[in-house]
Motif scaffolding. Sequence first.
Motif, PDB file in Angstrom:
ATOM      1  N   VAL A 166       0.835  -1.204   0.000  1.00 34.12           N
ATOM      2  CA  VAL A 166       0.000   0.000   0.000  1.00 34.12           C
ATOM      3  C   VAL A 166       0.868   1.251   0.000  1.00 34.12           C
ATOM      4  CG1 VAL A 166      -1.683   1.331   1.307  1.00 34.12           C
ATOM      5  CG2 VAL A 166      -1.927  -1.145   1.135  1.00 34.12           C
ATOM      6  N   VAL A 167       1.809   1.298   0.933  1.00 33.69           N
ATOM      7  CA  VAL A 167       2.663   2.475   1.050  1.00 33.69           C
ATOM      8  C   VAL A 167       3.520   2.643  -0.201  1.00 33.69           C
ATOM      9  CG1 VAL A 167       4.552   3.511   2.352  1.00 33.69           C
ATOM     10  CG2 VAL A 167       2.681   2.403   3.559  1.00 33.69           C
ATOM     11  N   GLY A 168       4.070   1.524  -0.684  1.00 31.31           N
ATOM     12  CA  GLY A 168       4.916   1.604  -1.858  1.00 31.31           C
ATOM     13  C   GLY A 168       4.164   2.034  -3.099  1.00 31.31           C
ATOM     14  N   THR A 169       2.926   1.560  -3.241  1.00 30.38           N
ATOM     15  CA  THR A 169       2.144   1.886  -4.434  1.00 30.38           C
ATOM     16  C   THR A 169       1.645   3.321  -4.401  1.00 30.38           C
ATOM     17  OG1 THR A 169       1.437  -0.411  -4.699  1.00 30.38           O
ATOM     18  CG2 THR A 169       0.124   1.271  -5.808  1.00 30.38           C
ATOM     19  N   VAL A 170       1.016   3.708  -3.295  1.00 22.33           N
ATOM     20  CA  VAL A 170       0.383   5.026  -3.228  1.00 22.33           C
ATOM     21  C   VAL A 170       1.391   6.131  -2.928  1.00 22.33           C
ATOM     22  CG1 VAL A 170      -1.414   6.390  -2.118  1.00 22.33           C
ATOM     23  CG2 VAL A 170      -1.772   3.964  -2.544  1.00 22.33           C
ATOM     24  N   LEU A 171       2.083   6.020  -1.793  1.00 23.05           N
ATOM     25  CA  LEU A 171       3.040   7.063  -1.442  1.00 23.05           C
ATOM     26  C   LEU A 171       4.261   7.016  -2.344  1.00 23.05           C
ATOM     27  CD1 LEU A 171       2.910   7.161   2.460  1.00 23.05           C
ATOM     28  CD2 LEU A 171       1.643   8.496   0.787  1.00 23.05           C
ATOM     29  N   GLY A 172       4.614   5.799  -2.802  1.00 21.30           N
ATOM     30  CA  GLY A 172       5.740   5.694  -3.716  1.00 21.30           C
ATOM     31  C   GLY A 172       5.487   6.453  -5.000  1.00 21.30           C
ATOM     32  N   GLY A 189       6.490  11.203  -8.299  1.00 21.14           N
ATOM     33  CA  GLY A 189       5.985  12.387  -8.985  1.00 21.14           C
ATOM     34  C   GLY A 189       6.689  13.649  -8.518  1.00 21.14           C
ATOM     35  N   ALA A 190       6.914  13.765  -7.206  1.00 22.73           N
ATOM     36  CA  ALA A 190       7.599  14.938  -6.673  1.00 22.73           C
ATOM     37  C   ALA A 190       9.049  14.986  -7.153  1.00 22.73           C
ATOM     38  CB  ALA A 190       7.537  14.916  -5.140  1.00 22.73           C
ATOM     39  N   LEU A 191       9.724  13.828  -7.133  1.00 22.03           N
ATOM     40  CA  LEU A 191      11.106  13.776  -7.606  1.00 22.03           C
ATOM     41  C   LEU A 191      11.198  14.134  -9.086  1.00 22.03           C
ATOM     42  CD1 LEU A 191      12.308  10.537  -5.780  1.00 22.03           C
ATOM     43  CD2 LEU A 191      13.193  12.847  -5.414  1.00 22.03           C
ATOM     44  N   ARG A 192      10.211  13.673  -9.859  1.00 23.64           N
ATOM     45  CA  ARG A 192      10.186  13.986 -11.292  1.00 23.64           C
ATOM     46  C   ARG A 192      10.064  15.482 -11.507  1.00 23.64           C
ATOM     47  NH1 ARG A 192       5.610  13.995 -14.945  1.00 23.64           N
ATOM     48  NH2 ARG A 192       6.236  13.622 -17.110  1.00 23.64           N
ATOM     49  N   ARG A 193       9.197  16.142 -10.729  1.00 24.32           N
ATOM     50  CA  ARG A 193       9.039  17.588 -10.871  1.00 24.32           C
ATOM     51  C   ARG A 193      10.319  18.324 -10.478  1.00 24.32           C
ATOM     52  NH1 ARG A 193       4.004  16.093  -8.805  1.00 24.32           N
ATOM     53  NH2 ARG A 193       4.540  16.732  -6.687  1.00 24.32           N
ATOM     54  N   GLY A 245      18.834  27.883 -18.336  1.00 27.76           N
ATOM     55  CA  GLY A 245      19.198  28.927 -17.392  1.00 27.76           C
ATOM     56  C   GLY A 245      17.959  29.597 -16.842  1.00 27.76           C
ATOM     57  N   GLY A 246      18.112  30.484 -15.932  1.00 29.36           N
ATOM     58  CA  GLY A 246      16.955  31.184 -15.379  1.00 29.36           C
ATOM     59  C   GLY A 246      17.036  31.355 -13.894  1.00 29.36           C
ATOM     60  N   GLY A 247      18.123  30.847 -13.307  1.00 29.92           N
ATOM     61  CA  GLY A 247      18.326  31.102 -11.893  1.00 29.92           C
ATOM     62  C   GLY A 247      17.246  30.555 -11.003  1.00 29.92           C
ATOM     63  N   ALA A 248      16.788  29.325 -11.254  1.00 32.30           N
ATOM     64  CA  ALA A 248      15.729  28.754 -10.435  1.00 32.30           C
ATOM     65  C   ALA A 248      16.131  28.580  -8.990  1.00 32.30           C
ATOM     66  CB  ALA A 248      15.306  27.390 -11.019  1.00 32.30           C
ATOM     67  N   GLN A 249      17.479  28.556  -8.744  1.00 31.63           N
ATOM     68  CA  GLN A 249      17.929  28.333  -7.385  1.00 31.63           C
ATOM     69  C   GLN A 249      17.441  29.396  -6.420  1.00 31.63           C
ATOM     70  OE1 GLN A 249      19.730  28.539 -10.186  1.00 31.63           O
ATOM     71  NE2 GLN A 249      21.706  27.465 -10.020  1.00 31.63           N
ATOM     72  N   GLY A 250      17.313  30.623  -6.923  1.00 30.55           N
ATOM     73  CA  GLY A 250      17.021  31.692  -6.007  1.00 30.55           C
ATOM     74  C   GLY A 250      15.591  32.174  -5.995  1.00 30.55           C
ATOM     75  N   ASP A 251      14.703  31.528  -6.761  1.00 32.15           N
ATOM     76  CA  ASP A 251      13.341  32.035  -6.846  1.00 32.15           C
ATOM     77  C   ASP A 251      12.352  31.233  -6.044  1.00 32.15           C
ATOM     78  OD1 ASP A 251      13.051  29.750  -8.292  1.00 32.15           O
ATOM     79  OD2 ASP A 251      12.599  30.732 -10.208  1.00 32.15           O
ATOM     80  N   GLY A 252      12.846  30.340  -5.178  1.00 31.24           N
ATOM     81  CA  GLY A 252      11.954  29.582  -4.308  1.00 31.24           C
ATOM     82  C   GLY A 252      11.335  28.393  -4.962  1.00 31.24           C
ATOM     83  N   GLU A 253      11.682  28.097  -6.230  1.00 28.87           N
ATOM     84  CA  GLU A 253      11.084  26.957  -6.932  1.00 28.87           C
ATOM     85  C   GLU A 253      12.029  25.780  -7.001  1.00 28.87           C
ATOM     86  OE1 GLU A 253       9.563  28.042 -10.692  1.00 28.87           O
ATOM     87  OE2 GLU A 253       8.246  29.590  -9.896  1.00 28.87           O
ATOM     88  N   ARG A 254      13.224  25.925  -6.475  1.00 34.99           N
ATOM     89  CA  ARG A 254      14.179  24.836  -6.565  1.00 34.99           C
ATOM     90  C   ARG A 254      14.735  24.499  -5.198  1.00 34.99           C
ATOM     91  NH1 ARG A 254      19.381  24.567 -10.602  1.00 34.99           N
ATOM     92  NH2 ARG A 254      20.193  22.581  -9.864  1.00 34.99           N
TER      93      ARG A 254
END
Length: 222
Positions: free
Chosen positions: A186-192, A197-201, A213-222
């Motif tokens: 259950v945990v592996g299927t659902v939370l996995g 998905g989060a790691l992919r994003r 480029g675009g400096g994503a490091q400093g804009d709170g999205e990375r």
Amino acid sequence: MRIGELSRRSGVPVPTIKYYVREGLLPAGELTSPNQARYGDGHERRLRLIRALLDVGGLSLAAIAEVLEAVDDPEQPVLKVLGAATSRLTAEGSGASGASGEADPEEAGAREEVAALLERRGWRVHAENPAVRSLTGVLAALDRAGHGRFVELLDVYADAAESIARADLDYVRRRVVREDLVEGVVVGTVLGEAMFGALRRIAHVDASDRAYGGGAQGDGER
């Protein structure tokens, strides 16, 4: 332990525990008097499994009863028990089955793509497996949206899926109690899936930043 302590240890309210007993999801406690019963660690473990199936897996109580029936059947091989849990999770948790109404050209094409994928990779999965129907529905939806060429990435995704599946099974194999095995699925299927998905994003943000480029490091999205 008495039911009050079982409730405190499991986090499940006493009325809910009694309801599970009435519905046959949880074995009754051992009577110590006409109005008292004693519960053990097995009851706590079963409540933990029910909560995982209900809260994490999103299964209905009817589906949970089917899974628990497989868990409690000593004649059922562990592989069958895990299969029962996985199939119920896929059937109830996936909304893109692609099985409603008559098949359109996109769905027919998607079925062919999925069948070719299964044959190409030697995956021993039946064509009517809920996950196969779900993948068919996703590919058909992509085609309808004008992104049918996304199928070019199928094998890339399949490579990642195989690697993750092996890791999931290695995790599950370390469980020795049948209830723990099912909970691991259950945990592996659902939370996995949520974790992947989060790691992919996150990887998308990093790959985009490196490519354009675009400096994503400093804009709170990375």
